[in-house]
Design an enzyme around this catalytic site. Sequence first.
Site, PDB file in Angstrom:
ATOM      1  N   GLY A 226       0.772  -1.244   0.000  1.00  7.49           N
ATOM      2  CA  GLY A 226       0.000   0.000   0.000  1.00  7.49           C
ATOM      3  C   GLY A 226       0.796   1.284   0.000  1.00  7.49           C
ATOM      4  O   GLY A 226       0.222   2.364  -0.130  1.00  7.49           O
ATOM      5  N   PRO A 261       4.933  -4.876  -0.645  1.00  4.06           N
ATOM      6  CA  PRO A 261       4.765  -3.743  -1.545  1.00  4.06           C
ATOM      7  C   PRO A 261       4.671  -4.188  -2.997  1.00  4.06           C
ATOM      8  O   PRO A 261       5.337  -5.130  -3.418  1.00  4.06           O
ATOM      9  CB  PRO A 261       6.062  -2.945  -1.329  1.00  4.06           C
ATOM     10  CG  PRO A 261       7.066  -3.981  -0.949  1.00  4.06           C
ATOM     11  CD  PRO A 261       6.335  -5.082  -0.233  1.00  4.06           C
ATOM     12  N   GLY A 262       3.825  -3.520  -3.744  1.00  3.14           N
ATOM     13  CA  GLY A 262       3.764  -3.726  -5.184  1.00  3.14           C
ATOM     14  C   GLY A 262       4.118  -2.423  -5.874  1.00  3.14           C
ATOM     15  O   GLY A 262       5.211  -2.231  -6.401  1.00  3.14           O
ATOM     16  N   ARG A 263       3.180  -1.489  -5.783  1.00  2.36           N
ATOM     17  CA  ARG A 263       3.320  -0.184  -6.439  1.00  2.36           C
ATOM     18  C   ARG A 263       4.636   0.518  -6.084  1.00  2.36           C
ATOM     19  O   ARG A 263       5.325   1.047  -6.945  1.00  2.36           O
ATOM     20  CB  ARG A 263       2.147   0.701  -6.000  1.00  2.36           C
ATOM     21  CG  ARG A 263       1.973   1.978  -6.796  1.00  2.36           C
ATOM     22  CD  ARG A 263       0.873   2.844  -6.169  1.00  2.36           C
ATOM     23  NE  ARG A 263      -0.353   2.137  -5.918  1.00  2.36           N
ATOM     24  CZ  ARG A 263      -1.342   2.006  -6.811  1.00  2.36           C
ATOM     25  NH1 ARG A 263      -1.240   2.566  -7.979  1.00  2.36           N
ATOM     26  NH2 ARG A 263      -2.429   1.325  -6.503  1.00  2.36           N
ATOM     27  N   TYR A 303      -9.801   4.414 -12.710  1.00  6.75           N
ATOM     28  CA  TYR A 303      -9.800   5.220 -11.481  1.00  6.75           C
ATOM     29  C   TYR A 303      -9.809   6.715 -11.750  1.00  6.75           C
ATOM     30  O   TYR A 303      -9.727   7.508 -10.815  1.00  6.75           O
ATOM     31  CB  TYR A 303      -8.544   4.952 -10.645  1.00  6.75           C
ATOM     32  CG  TYR A 303      -8.180   3.521 -10.374  1.00  6.75           C
ATOM     33  CD1 TYR A 303      -9.023   2.688  -9.638  1.00  6.75           C
ATOM     34  CD2 TYR A 303      -6.964   3.001 -10.804  1.00  6.75           C
ATOM     35  CE1 TYR A 303      -8.651   1.378  -9.360  1.00  6.75           C
ATOM     36  CE2 TYR A 303      -6.591   1.699 -10.527  1.00  6.75           C
ATOM     37  CZ  TYR A 303      -7.440   0.894  -9.809  1.00  6.75           C
ATOM     38  OH  TYR A 303      -7.071  -0.386  -9.523  1.00  6.75           O
ATOM     39  N   CYS A 331     -12.907   1.995 -28.915  1.00  8.14           N
ATOM     40  CA  CYS A 331     -14.274   2.518 -29.061  1.00  8.14           C
ATOM     41  C   CYS A 331     -14.952   2.685 -27.710  1.00  8.14           C
ATOM     42  O   CYS A 331     -15.917   1.982 -27.393  1.00  8.14           O
ATOM     43  CB  CYS A 331     -15.070   1.584 -29.950  1.00  8.14           C
ATOM     44  SG  CYS A 331     -14.258   1.341 -31.522  1.00  8.14           S
ATOM     45  N   GLU A 332     -14.421   3.567 -26.894  1.00  5.80           N
ATOM     46  CA  GLU A 332     -14.981   3.907 -25.593  1.00  5.80           C
ATOM     47  C   GLU A 332     -14.608   5.359 -25.307  1.00  5.80           C
ATOM     48  O   GLU A 332     -13.451   5.741 -25.496  1.00  5.80           O
ATOM     49  CB  GLU A 332     -14.342   3.069 -24.464  1.00  5.80           C
ATOM     50  CG  GLU A 332     -14.541   1.586 -24.520  1.00  5.80           C
ATOM     51  CD  GLU A 332     -15.900   1.142 -23.998  1.00  5.80           C
ATOM     52  OE1 GLU A 332     -16.600   1.942 -23.329  1.00  5.80           O
ATOM     53  OE2 GLU A 332     -16.257  -0.014 -24.280  1.00  5.80           O
ATOM     54  N   TYR A 360       0.540  -1.973 -12.059  1.00  5.31           N
ATOM     55  CA  TYR A 360      -0.860  -2.009 -12.498  1.00  5.31           C
ATOM     56  C   TYR A 360      -1.005  -1.415 -13.896  1.00  5.31           C
ATOM     57  O   TYR A 360      -1.980  -0.747 -14.211  1.00  5.31           O
ATOM     58  CB  TYR A 360      -1.768  -1.300 -11.470  1.00  5.31           C
ATOM     59  CG  TYR A 360      -1.578  -1.867 -10.086  1.00  5.31           C
ATOM     60  CD1 TYR A 360      -2.056  -3.133  -9.783  1.00  5.31           C
ATOM     61  CD2 TYR A 360      -0.854  -1.177  -9.107  1.00  5.31           C
ATOM     62  CE1 TYR A 360      -1.834  -3.698  -8.530  1.00  5.31           C
ATOM     63  CE2 TYR A 360      -0.631  -1.737  -7.858  1.00  5.31           C
ATOM     64  CZ  TYR A 360      -1.122  -2.987  -7.572  1.00  5.31           C
ATOM     65  OH  TYR A 360      -0.906  -3.555  -6.342  1.00  5.31           O
TER      66      TYR A 360
HETATM   67  C1  PLP Z   1      -2.593  -5.504  -3.854  1.00  5.50           C
HETATM   68  C2  PLP Z   1      -2.027  -6.045  -2.611  1.00  5.50           C
HETATM   69  C3  PLP Z   1      -0.758  -5.648  -2.181  1.00  5.50           C
HETATM   70  C4  PLP Z   1       0.075  -4.620  -2.894  1.00  5.50           C
HETATM   71  O1  PLP Z   1      -0.489  -3.355  -2.865  1.00  5.50           O
HETATM   72  P1  PLP Z   1       0.371  -2.080  -3.349  1.00  5.50           P
HETATM   73  O2  PLP Z   1      -0.525  -0.950  -3.119  1.00  5.50           O
HETATM   74  O3  PLP Z   1       0.679  -2.285  -4.788  1.00  5.50           O
HETATM   75  O4  PLP Z   1       1.596  -2.033  -2.514  1.00  5.50           O
HETATM   76  C5  PLP Z   1      -0.258  -6.218  -1.032  1.00  5.50           C
HETATM   77  N1  PLP Z   1      -0.967  -7.135  -0.325  1.00  5.50           N
HETATM   78  C6  PLP Z   1      -2.190  -7.548  -0.726  1.00  5.50           C
HETATM   79  C7  PLP Z   1      -2.908  -8.548   0.067  1.00  5.50           C
HETATM   80  C8  PLP Z   1      -2.758  -7.010  -1.872  1.00  5.50           C
HETATM   81  O5  PLP Z   1      -3.974  -7.403  -2.244  1.00  5.50           O
END
Ligand code: PLP
Length: 406
Positions: A226, A261-263, A303, A331-332, A360
């Site tokens: 997050g 972390p992802g983002r 979003y 086409c949107e 993402y």
């Molecule tokens: C999506 C998700 C993440 C990663 O979220 P980011 O905002 O990209 O860091 C981590 N844990 C869980 C369980 C998720 O669903």
Amino acid sequence: MQIDFEALAEKYGTPLYVYDFDKMTENYRRLKEAFAGEKSLIAYAVKANSNLSVIAHFGRLGSGADCVSIGEVLRARTAGIEPYKIIFSGVGKRDEEIRQALEEGILMINLESEAEMLHVEKVAERLGKEARISIRVNPNVDPKTHPYISTGLHENKFGVEIDMAKRMYIHAKNSPWLDPVGIHFHIGSQLTELSPIREAAGIVADLVRSLAAIGVEIRFFDVGGGLGVVYRDETPIEVEAYAEAVTSAIRGLDLTIICEPGRYLTANAGWLLTRVLYEKRNGAKRFVIVDGAMNDLLRPSLYGAYHRVELLNDTENRGESTPAEVVGPICESGDWLAKDLPLPPTESGDLLLVHSAGAYGFTMASNYNTRGRAAEVACESGTCRLIRDRENFEDQIRLEKGHLEA
Ligand SMILES: *Cc1c(COP(=O)(O)O)cnc(C)c1O
């Protein structure tokens, strides 16, 4: 590293995803170091960018993987992530997915409901193999982010309430087929305020203490992902302050911190390159039509998300900039990449760089309008390489059949 985007567009065509692996390394190391002195595991959230080369890159740095489908678990394994560093999360898992995850011997399955727990128990018993589990607690904290990416309130579908979590832990402790080793929360994405995280960590740490009092020994404190990033002018959370908030919440407890972390790891280490096809006007409104579209990068459409878009050509003698909407060929009406973007007159073939597209981006891409998904390129230590081919027509129709019969 300095990336020659023009050369990459020339060589691989557009639309094209480009990733800076050195930047990903830097992001990973900074977070890992913020937790120095604690037992910690960073489990990269694979859904942000699941290209095998990206997962493998984090794997080589020591990362684990947070997965939300068996497909992602298998991606992580294929990319060389050890099973004991893999977590399987998500609100709905099929029995078959649970079985495969148990057979892979992953670190733990993250449970999001009592019903799911009973399924995991049954599958574990059938397999004769105890399931390590954690429970995702919904601490009912407002993360102050976009409603679509907020997950830590009771009104969201994620996690279970504290009382339910307690009942589930007691059940798990008494079950021969469940081993409750972890606790988890993930209150939302693109978080830019620390206080909700601090609050959630405190609530969940208190739960760990009261579980210890009844003999449930939690070992893994999984704080989810997050961490927000800069798309426009946000002030992101400092990872050192983040680590301090988590660490101080669990003071006195013997826990391994897991962070997913992802983002944070990939968003600003990736770009989408797209070329201008042509311009048009409808009344007073100016549109710049490009070859990238919502099927390549869905975030603006989904979003209303902002991505900085930069024109890479030298436009000194082209005249004044005026606001334009940058749109794709789909086409949107929702198919746009930027709105009110000041641009000088553009020419066919001009190159636009869409920033912050490393998370993402490709993973949300689709074949809508029978468009092949973009190619992906990784740049590292001064060189760039293709890590996914552009999809062609044959790739798209491969699984379809029966259309010329009967
Ligand atoms: C999506 C998700 C993440 C990663 O979220 P980011 O905002 O990209 O860091 C981590 N844990 C869980 C369980 C998720 O669903």
